[in-house]
Design a protein around this motif. Structure first.
Motif, PDB file in Angstrom:
ATOM      1  N   LEU A   1       0.916  -1.313   0.106  1.00 46.26           N
ATOM      2  CA  LEU A   1       0.069  -0.136  -0.102  1.00 46.26           C
ATOM      3  C   LEU A   1       0.955   1.249  -0.108  1.00 46.26           C
ATOM      4  O   LEU A   1       0.625   2.211  -0.756  1.00 46.26           O
ATOM      5  CB  LEU A   1      -0.925  -0.109   1.190  1.00 46.26           C
ATOM      6  CG  LEU A   1      -1.870   1.216   1.422  1.00 46.26           C
ATOM      7  CD1 LEU A   1      -2.624   1.447   0.267  1.00 46.26           C
ATOM      8  CD2 LEU A   1      -2.667   1.038   2.650  1.00 46.26           C
TER       9      LEU A   1
ATOM     10  N   ASP B   1      -5.911  10.301   0.892  1.00 45.87           N
ATOM     11  CA  ASP B   1      -5.242   9.164   1.242  1.00 45.87           C
ATOM     12  C   ASP B   1      -6.421   7.995   1.087  1.00 45.87           C
ATOM     13  O   ASP B   1      -6.209   6.893   1.032  1.00 45.87           O
ATOM     14  CB  ASP B   1      -4.637   9.340   2.606  1.00 45.87           C
ATOM     15  CG  ASP B   1      -3.624   8.422   2.973  1.00 45.87           C
ATOM     16  OD1 ASP B   1      -3.222   8.161   4.035  1.00 45.87           O
ATOM     17  OD2 ASP B   1      -3.112   7.637   1.743  1.00 45.87           O
ATOM     18  N   ASP B   2      -7.528   8.532   1.593  1.00 43.76           N
ATOM     19  CA  ASP B   2      -8.770   7.570   1.800  1.00 43.76           C
ATOM     20  C   ASP B   2      -9.150   7.189   0.251  1.00 43.76           C
ATOM     21  O   ASP B   2      -9.041   5.884  -0.025  1.00 43.76           O
ATOM     22  CB  ASP B   2     -10.011   8.247   2.040  1.00 43.76           C
ATOM     23  CG  ASP B   2     -10.276   7.771   3.440  1.00 43.76           C
ATOM     24  OD1 ASP B   2      -9.818   6.881   4.014  1.00 43.76           O
ATOM     25  OD2 ASP B   2     -11.458   8.143   3.840  1.00 43.76           O
ATOM     26  N   ILE B   3      -9.056   7.795  -0.490  1.00 40.12           N
ATOM     27  CA  ILE B   3      -9.275   7.570  -2.234  1.00 40.12           C
ATOM     28  C   ILE B   3      -8.179   6.488  -2.582  1.00 40.12           C
ATOM     29  O   ILE B   3      -8.483   5.528  -3.333  1.00 40.12           O
ATOM     30  CB  ILE B   3      -9.207   8.766  -2.986  1.00 40.12           C
ATOM     31  CG1 ILE B   3     -10.696   9.652  -2.618  1.00 40.12           C
ATOM     32  CG2 ILE B   3      -9.109   8.160  -4.365  1.00 40.12           C
ATOM     33  CD1 ILE B   3     -10.687  10.596  -3.424  1.00 40.12           C
TER      34      ILE B   3
ATOM     35  N   HIS C   1      -6.200   4.787  -0.897  1.00 40.03           N
ATOM     36  CA  HIS C   1      -6.490   3.622  -0.222  1.00 40.03           C
ATOM     37  C   HIS C   1      -7.639   2.452  -0.788  1.00 40.03           C
ATOM     38  O   HIS C   1      -7.439   1.560  -1.152  1.00 40.03           O
ATOM     39  CB  HIS C   1      -7.060   3.680   1.226  1.00 40.03           C
ATOM     40  CG  HIS C   1      -6.783   2.407   2.207  1.00 40.03           C
ATOM     41  ND1 HIS C   1      -7.435   2.733   3.591  1.00 40.03           N
ATOM     42  CD2 HIS C   1      -6.396   1.283   1.926  1.00 40.03           C
ATOM     43  CE1 HIS C   1      -7.266   1.409   3.951  1.00 40.03           C
ATOM     44  NE2 HIS C   1      -6.862   0.479   3.145  1.00 40.03           N
ATOM     45  N   ALA C   2      -8.833   3.507  -1.275  1.00 38.78           N
ATOM     46  CA  ALA C   2      -9.729   2.449  -1.752  1.00 38.78           C
ATOM     47  C   ALA C   2      -9.366   2.023  -3.256  1.00 38.78           C
ATOM     48  O   ALA C   2      -9.557   0.849  -3.587  1.00 38.78           O
ATOM     49  CB  ALA C   2     -10.806   3.365  -2.125  1.00 38.78           C
ATOM     50  N   ARG C   3      -8.527   2.782  -3.900  1.00 43.30           N
ATOM     51  CA  ARG C   3      -8.110   2.453  -5.276  1.00 43.30           C
ATOM     52  C   ARG C   3      -7.152   1.146  -5.244  1.00 43.30           C
ATOM     53  O   ARG C   3      -7.333   0.300  -5.713  1.00 43.30           O
ATOM     54  CB  ARG C   3      -7.183   3.424  -5.976  1.00 43.30           C
ATOM     55  CG  ARG C   3      -8.207   4.528  -6.416  1.00 43.30           C
ATOM     56  CD  ARG C   3      -7.610   5.863  -6.914  1.00 43.30           C
ATOM     57  NE  ARG C   3      -6.563   5.482  -7.878  1.00 43.30           N
ATOM     58  CZ  ARG C   3      -6.056   6.676  -8.461  1.00 43.30           C
ATOM     59  NH1 ARG C   3      -5.865   7.723  -7.655  1.00 43.30           N
ATOM     60  NH2 ARG C   3      -4.718   6.545  -9.271  1.00 43.30           N
ATOM     61  N   PHE C   4      -6.562   0.985  -3.816  1.00 41.86           N
ATOM     62  CA  PHE C   4      -5.676   0.343  -3.739  1.00 41.86           C
ATOM     63  C   PHE C   4      -6.310  -1.047  -3.484  1.00 41.86           C
ATOM     64  O   PHE C   4      -5.889  -2.180  -3.950  1.00 41.86           O
ATOM     65  CB  PHE C   4      -4.477   0.312  -2.591  1.00 41.86           C
ATOM     66  CG  PHE C   4      -3.671  -0.551  -2.303  1.00 41.86           C
ATOM     67  CD1 PHE C   4      -2.675  -1.218  -3.231  1.00 41.86           C
ATOM     68  CD2 PHE C   4      -3.691  -1.339  -1.087  1.00 41.86           C
ATOM     69  CE1 PHE C   4      -1.655  -2.035  -2.786  1.00 41.86           C
ATOM     70  CE2 PHE C   4      -2.917  -2.354  -0.725  1.00 41.86           C
ATOM     71  CZ  PHE C   4      -1.996  -2.799  -1.492  1.00 41.86           C
ATOM     72  N   ILE C   5      -7.405  -1.104  -2.638  1.00 40.14           N
ATOM     73  CA  ILE C   5      -7.991  -2.200  -2.457  1.00 40.14           C
ATOM     74  C   ILE C   5      -8.722  -2.887  -3.605  1.00 40.14           C
ATOM     75  O   ILE C   5      -8.590  -4.081  -3.619  1.00 40.14           O
ATOM     76  CB  ILE C   5      -9.351  -1.846  -1.348  1.00 40.14           C
ATOM     77  CG1 ILE C   5      -8.547  -1.533   0.139  1.00 40.14           C
ATOM     78  CG2 ILE C   5     -10.264  -2.882  -1.092  1.00 40.14           C
ATOM     79  CD1 ILE C   5      -9.468  -0.920   1.133  1.00 40.14           C
ATOM     80  N   ARG C   6      -9.113  -1.756  -4.405  1.00 41.44           N
ATOM     81  CA  ARG C   6      -9.870  -2.428  -5.487  1.00 41.44           C
ATOM     82  C   ARG C   6      -8.817  -3.209  -6.478  1.00 41.44           C
ATOM     83  O   ARG C   6      -9.121  -4.262  -6.869  1.00 41.44           O
ATOM     84  CB  ARG C   6     -10.458  -1.158  -6.363  1.00 41.44           C
ATOM     85  CG  ARG C   6     -11.128  -1.773  -7.678  1.00 41.44           C
ATOM     86  CD  ARG C   6     -11.936  -0.638  -8.359  1.00 41.44           C
ATOM     87  NE  ARG C   6     -10.897   0.598  -8.762  1.00 41.44           N
ATOM     88  CZ  ARG C   6     -11.268   1.708  -9.305  1.00 41.44           C
ATOM     89  NH1 ARG C   6     -12.577   1.905  -9.154  1.00 41.44           N
ATOM     90  NH2 ARG C   6     -10.461   2.686  -9.563  1.00 41.44           N
TER      91      ARG C   6
END
Lengths: 657, 574
Positions: A595, A619-621, A623-628
């Protein structure tokens, strides 16, 4: 429309060729084992079919058809996937036997009910009972039935059970079945047929001795798939009747898939069908690719646009350029004139095909027996070579001609005879002269034979002379003379004739085996886009994934993604970046590190304008993109969650060592 | 590898011969076993030379050029990898040398920092060198081949990776060397040595050690090219087993929990992603339009007895949906969402028999059902059915039996199947027989669109498991039980939570549990406890496991956070 007709017709062709083959072959076999039926063991035929499993279906279907017509109405086809246990096997067997009985004799309804009752308690005894009743019935009804003579000879027609794929049956099931049925063999004349893909040894490795001793095995070898292929090529490609032709590359692709991937004739046919579909779909002028009679009509009804299409064909342009200027103008402007010319050209093309095939066969006769096969053993190789470019310019052709010049007489004569047969059987009327010429050659050879006797006498006498002289000097002299004379004699009649023959063949080749793409309007009949075919039949999904991940520019034509060499830019889609990063890791990947690395890359793109205040939200975004991206990789099968360490994933691809 | 490149590096080699002698005694002094061989043309060797021998400036410049040259060469070697369909299988997932995870951070930094312009101009300097030494080019071409093989397997630019062993050898390089190497890696073109050092020390930081490894040489190979190849093969094999024999994995011990970020749950994740703009939307749209132009062709081919399978990166769901809405509007069709975690072949068959064939009744086995369907479709030739399967390779459908059934279904002439696959190993599902039944036509449809629906069911690693379902079922069941039973369950849950930090916690043994329950006045005999536990077990609230010593252990198969939530709720209620 048109396409479907062609497809059907061609499929039918194939089937017929298949059936004809198997018919003749199995007829022999069936007659063979009719004599063996009476022995005490279960008569068994082991049919070695080769590895092309997918084609077996057809073979078996035709086999059972033949059997049904000629020997017995009682046939059951069993497949391993239907029979996981002995119970299922019996059930299936009974069902098939009784159904087929119903089919053949078309029983009344009450009998059908009885049959379905029987099916519930499937056992060998009920089967025997059924068989007895059936045979009794047929005995009484025999006069009314139309049976072939062979089955009337026997009091009781045998029950044939075919195991389609013997290797994939469970051994237990097979053993049980054989043991049980061997006990009922008296009442129930059972014949087994095993379909074997590997080697006959498999029977003995599958069945223990105690079981296999109950069988009386006769081995049959079916034709190899290669022979099937060559007949199909013979029937489909090397005939003038079928208007559609394959280009060189396409044929090469199909043959390669066949030889290196599956050895399956069915797949070859499928590829061929696909070619036809593609051709008719992509080439607007393919309407003209049909039988000559229709072609004339269609040419006459061509619209203006279609005429324009013809004018756009590269081969037609070449043709136009070679004409005189007035004709050029006429061709390019007047539709009617164009239609006339097109008709003529199409006719030319047809004639060319006719000639091509017979000359090709003729050349094949010559080259196929040469040592080392410089032009290939099979006619398809020769065909490919001829399609590719002018065959007489290749080295292989040169060397094969040289070899042909060294053939001995008897071979040459038989070859010539074969050629004559080919030309006579071909429909083209241009070959009358050729045939005459060849026949002339033959008579000359026969004359030579007569002369050869005399010559031999001469040589014998000269040798006698030689023996007389004992003087060394004279001997040397005569030897020299002999040598000289022999050198000149080498080019005597036979030699001369042989050269003539070879030269004649050569001229035939040069005349008729011009590669098809030198012909005008060849685009109408030839299908040449091999890459499409390869893409559809022999796809490489892994490579597609790989390129998409490694080099997104291949698909997304954005300048920002253009990269030099193997590296990808940091502006690539998320999944590409995540993929790249994961390639760096070993077997396990720490998600936190991953991450962090990902956010480093992504932040760099967003660059300095992302100020500290909004960083939390950004950062949230990220993080979310990474999760996806990670879950997408998981879906694609690159990683999987691992329990070995908290917050780690395991790599699944090879790099993960 | 093309001719000029080979020659160019040939020049490199010849120039290098005198340096090697120098190198030999340097190497001894440094205690690093660098063998003297011709393949070691890489940069690290030059670094030694430069450091200890005080080569004049212009020579240093030349070395720099060569270095860049090697770099450029590395890139050229990788070129074929990017060339679309010409990628050979071996390159796709070749063996790679084990790496530490710190490499990843490094690559990230790299990707972020260098846009990759440093390499491009250096190509122009090669031709000058070609003139110098043509004589060695032949031999070098051979070597180049091997070299390129190696380089190809390393997909990074010139930050080539090294085999494990060599890295160990270089495990303790002196700091001076490191900074030097850092300079060379960063590829700046300054000539002054002093400056370089300064620059590099500024730049280096945590990157440094790995860089040294990265630029060091492959294992020594000093014989003929052929032998080198064999060497390489055996090395690969050795490396593979070496890497797999050691169970120890070198990764950092950081966990997500230590990260100050909270975990996202499915809903917020979804919301955030919706807000985030989709990159390259225009290009993706263009790709999709390309694929959509194929629709009519698909229809034709489906009708001719082929079935269509789509592959390639990106969700193909939208594409298929579009196909469905635009072409299949008026015909009977069935959409199967393969990614749905509870889909089964049976449900597919059921929907065919019930919805399409209007048949009411059950079947003993899927095989019977299949037979029925086949019979019906054969009897009634006017019956046509389009089946669209998203993710034919999903967990539930990839089994042998389900694939067999689907294949048989698809082989029916009046059933038209169009499916998509995503998993890299999806084609392994099918053997020859199935393939011939399916009669696939392959279409590459790389869409690059995100797998939104497909991954939403995946229990993603990073998404917080809300566990709301498990929790509600727990409370519901327990609410219907007696007070004592609830107490018993509470005891067990509390005990489990107390032990949640113990990774090898086997569960609570029955005897202990009985003891505890007695002390809490919840049961009076072990029979009542057993009866209670049976009830729990029937509701799947607990699981029993026999330990190695034959003792029965009790465990609640719910994760800790859910259990805590549950206890909190219970406390509120009471």
């Amino acid at each position: 429309q048109q396409v479907q007709e062609d497809l059907n017709k061609q499929l039918f062709d194939n089937l017929v060729s298949f059936l004809r083959r198997s018919h003749s072959e199995f007829q022999e076999k069936t007659t063979e084992w009719t004599c063996r039926v009476k022995s005490r063991e279960i008569p068994t035929a082991a049919l070695v079919l080769g590895v092309n499993v997918t084609d077996h279906d057809l073979t078996f279907r035709s086999l059972s058809e033949v059997l049904q017509n000629n020997i017995t109405p009682y046939i059951a086809l069993l497949e391993a996937k239907d029979c996981p246990g002995i119970k299922n096997l019996m059930q299936k067997l009974m069902g098939q036997l009784m159904n087929c009985y119903v089919d053949v004799d078309s029983l009344e309804d009450e009998d059908y009910v009885q049959v379905s009752q029987n099916r519930i308690r499937c056992s060998m005894t009920s089967l025997t009972n059924w068989y007895e009743t059936v045979t009794k019935k047929t005995d009484s009804e025999t006069p009314s039935k139309k049976r072939t003579s062979s089955s009337r000879d026997w009091q009781s027609p045998p029950v044939v059970v075919i195991f389609k794929d013997m290797e994939s049956f469970t051994t237990k099931v097979l053993q049980d079945f054989i043991v049980i049925s061997s006990q009922h063999i008296r009442e129930l004349p059972l014949v087994l047929i095993f379909g074997i893909a590997t080697s006959p040894m498999i029977i003995h490795s599958l069945l223990p001795h105690s079981v296999s001793s109950l069988l009386c095995i006769e081995l049959f070898q079916s034709l190899s798939c290669k022979e099937h292929l060559s007949t199909i090529i013979d029937k489909l490609l090397l005939t003038a009747q079928f208007p559609f032709k394959l280009g060189e590359k396409v044929l090469q692709v199909l043959i390669n898939i066949f030889l290196y991937h599956d050895l399956s004739v069915q797949n070859f046919i499928k590829g061929f069908q696909l070619c036809i579909v593609e051709h008719f779909y992509s080439q607007p002028l393919s309407v003209l690719c049909c039988q000559p009679v229709d072609a004339k009509k269609r040419v006459n009804s061509l619209s203006h646009d279609q005429c324009e299409n013809i004018r756009k064909l590269p081969s037609f342009r070449r043709y136009v350029e070679s004409q005189v200027s007035e004709k050029q103008i006429a061709l390019l402007t007047a539709d009617n004139f164009l239609k006339e010319i097109t008709q003529k050209l199409l006719e030319d093309l047809r004639v060319y095909h006719e000639n091509y095939v017979s000359v090709l066969r003729c050349l094949h006769v010559f080259t196929s027996s040469l040592p080392k096969y410089p032009l290939g053993k099979q006619i398809r190789e020769l065909h490919c070579a001829c399609l590719e470019n002018r065959v007489w310019e290749t080295e292989e052709y040169e060397s094969s001609l040289q070899l042909a010049r060294m053939l001995n007489k008897s071979d040459l004569v038989t070859m010539l005879q074969q050629c004559v047969e080919i030309f006579v059987s071909s429909s083209g009327n241009e070959f009358d002269k050729t045939v005459e010429k060849l026949k002339e050659f033959l008579t000359q050879f026969q004359k030579l034979e007569a002369e050869a006797f005399q010559e031999r006498d001469v040589s014998v006498s000269s040798q006698k002379e030689l023996q007389k002289k004992t003087d060394l000097y004279h001997l040397q002299k005569t030897l020299l003379e002999l040598k000289e004379s022999r050198r000149s004699k080498k080019l005597t009649k036979f030699e001369m004739l042989r050269f003539e023959v070879v030269d004649y063949i050569d001229s035939l080749v040069r005349n008729y085996l011009v590669p098809a793409d030198h012909k005008t309007l060849h685009e109408i009949a030839y299908f040449n886009t091999a890459s499409v075919l390869r893409g559809h039949l022999n796809a490489a999904p892994r490579i597609a994934l790989h390129t998409a991940l490694n080099n997104p520019y291949c698909y997304l034509k954005n300048q920002a993604l253009k990269s030099d060499g193997g590296r990808i830019s940091n502006k690539a889609p998320d999944i590409c970046i995540v993929y790249k990063l994961h390639l760096e890791c070993g077997r396990l990947i720490n998600l936190v590190d991953w991450l962090e690395a990902f956010s480093t890359v992504v932040m760099a793109v967003e660059g300095p304008n992302a100020d500290a205040a909004s960083s939390d939200q950004v950062d949230d975004i990220i993080h979310a993109r990474f999760i996806r991206a990670v879950s997408e990789l998981e879906l694609l099968g690159f990683i999987k969650p691992s329990k070995r360490k908290t917050d780690h994933v395991a790599r699944l691809t090879w790099g993960g060592c | 590898m093309s001719q000029p490149e080979g020659k160019g590096s040939g020049a490199l080699e010849v120039k290098f011969v005198p340096d090697e002698e120098v190198l030999k005694h340097i190497a001894d002094g440094a205690g690093i076993k660098v063998r003297k061989d011709k393949t070691q043309l890489t940069v690290s060797v030059k670094r030694f030379v430069k450091k200890l021998e005080n080569i004049s400036d212009d020579e240093a410049q030349e070395i720099l050029e060569e270095k860049n040259y090697v770099a450029a060469l590395g890139i050229c070697a990788q070129d074929p990898v990017g060339n679309g369909s010409s990628v050979s299988g071996g390159e796709v997932y070749s063996f790679q040398t084990p790496k530490r995870s710190s490499k990843m951070a490094e690559l990230a930094a790299e990707l972020a920092q260098t846009p990759g312009q440093s390499v491009a101009p250096d190509h122009s300097e090669c031709p000058e060198k070609t003139a110098k030494t043509p004589q060695s080019s032949n031999m070098f071409l051979l070597l180049m081949h091997v070299f390129s093989l190696q380089l190809q397997s390393k997909k990074k630019e010139y930050v080539a990776t090294t085999p494990y062993r060599l890295r160990k050898r270089l495990a303790a390089p002196d700091p001076y060397l490191e900074s030097e190497s850092e300079y060379s890696a960063s590829c700046s073109e300054e000539e002054d040595e002093e400056d370089q050092k300064e620059v590099s020390t500024v730049l280096s930081g945590r990157k440094t050690p790995a860089k040294t490894k990265a630029l060091s040489t492959p294992p020594p190979r000093n014989t003929l090219a052929k032998k080198i190849k064999e060497d390489k093969m055996s090395n690969l094999v050795e490396e593979y087993f070496e890497a797999h024999s050691s169970s120890k994995v070198l990764t950092s011990d950081r966990t997500l929990q230590k990260l100050r970020k909270r975990r996202l749950n499915q809903q917020t994740l979804h919301d955030i992603l919706k807000k985030a703009p989709l990159a390259y939307a225009a290009e993706i749209k263009e790709l999709n339009q390309q694929h959509e132009s194929l629709f009519s062709k698909w229809m034709l081919q489906l009708h001719l007895g082929f079935n269509i399978v789509l592959y390639g990166l990106g969700s193909k769901r939208d594409l298929l949906e579009k196909f469905r809405t635009s072409v299949l509007q008026d015909s009977v069709h069935l959409v199967v969402n393969g990614y749905f975690p509870s889909i089964t072949v049976r449900s597919i068959l059921n929907s065919i028999t019930e919805e399409v064939l209007d048949h009411i009744g059950t079947f003993r086995s899927p095989l019977d059902q299949l037979e029925f369907i086949i019979k019906r479709f054969k009897e009634d030739s006017s019956l046509e059915l389009y089946v669209l399967i998203h993710n034919l390779d999903s967990q539930m459908l990839r089994g042998e039996r389900s694939q067999q059934i689907l294949a048989q279904l698809s082989s029916l002439p009046s059933i038209y199947l169009i499916a998509s696959i995503d998993h890299i190993n999806a084609p392994l599902m099918w053997d020859q027989a199935k393939l011939s039944l399916y009669n696939w036509l392959w279409y590459e449809t790389t869409t690059f669109s995100p797998y939104v629906e497909e991954t939403s069911y995946e229990n993603s690693l990073l998404v917080q498991q809300s566990g709301s379902l498990a929790l509600s079922s727990l409370t519901h069941v327990l609410r219907s039980l007696t007070l004592n039973a609830r107490g018993i369950f509470r005891l067990l849950a509390q005990y489990q939570l107390e032990n949640k930090d113990n990774p090898s916690y086997p569960g609570l043994s029955f005897q202990d549990f009985y003891q505890q329950c007695r002390e809490a006045f919840l049961v009076n005999s072990d029979l009542t406890l057993r009866a209670q536990l049976t009830e729990f077990r029937d509701h799947k609230l607990i699981r029993t496991k026999r330990g190695a010593d034959g003792v029965e252990y009790l465990l609640i198969p719910v994760d800790d956070s859910t259990l805590t939530d549950f206890l909190e709720k219970e406390d509120e209620d009471v």
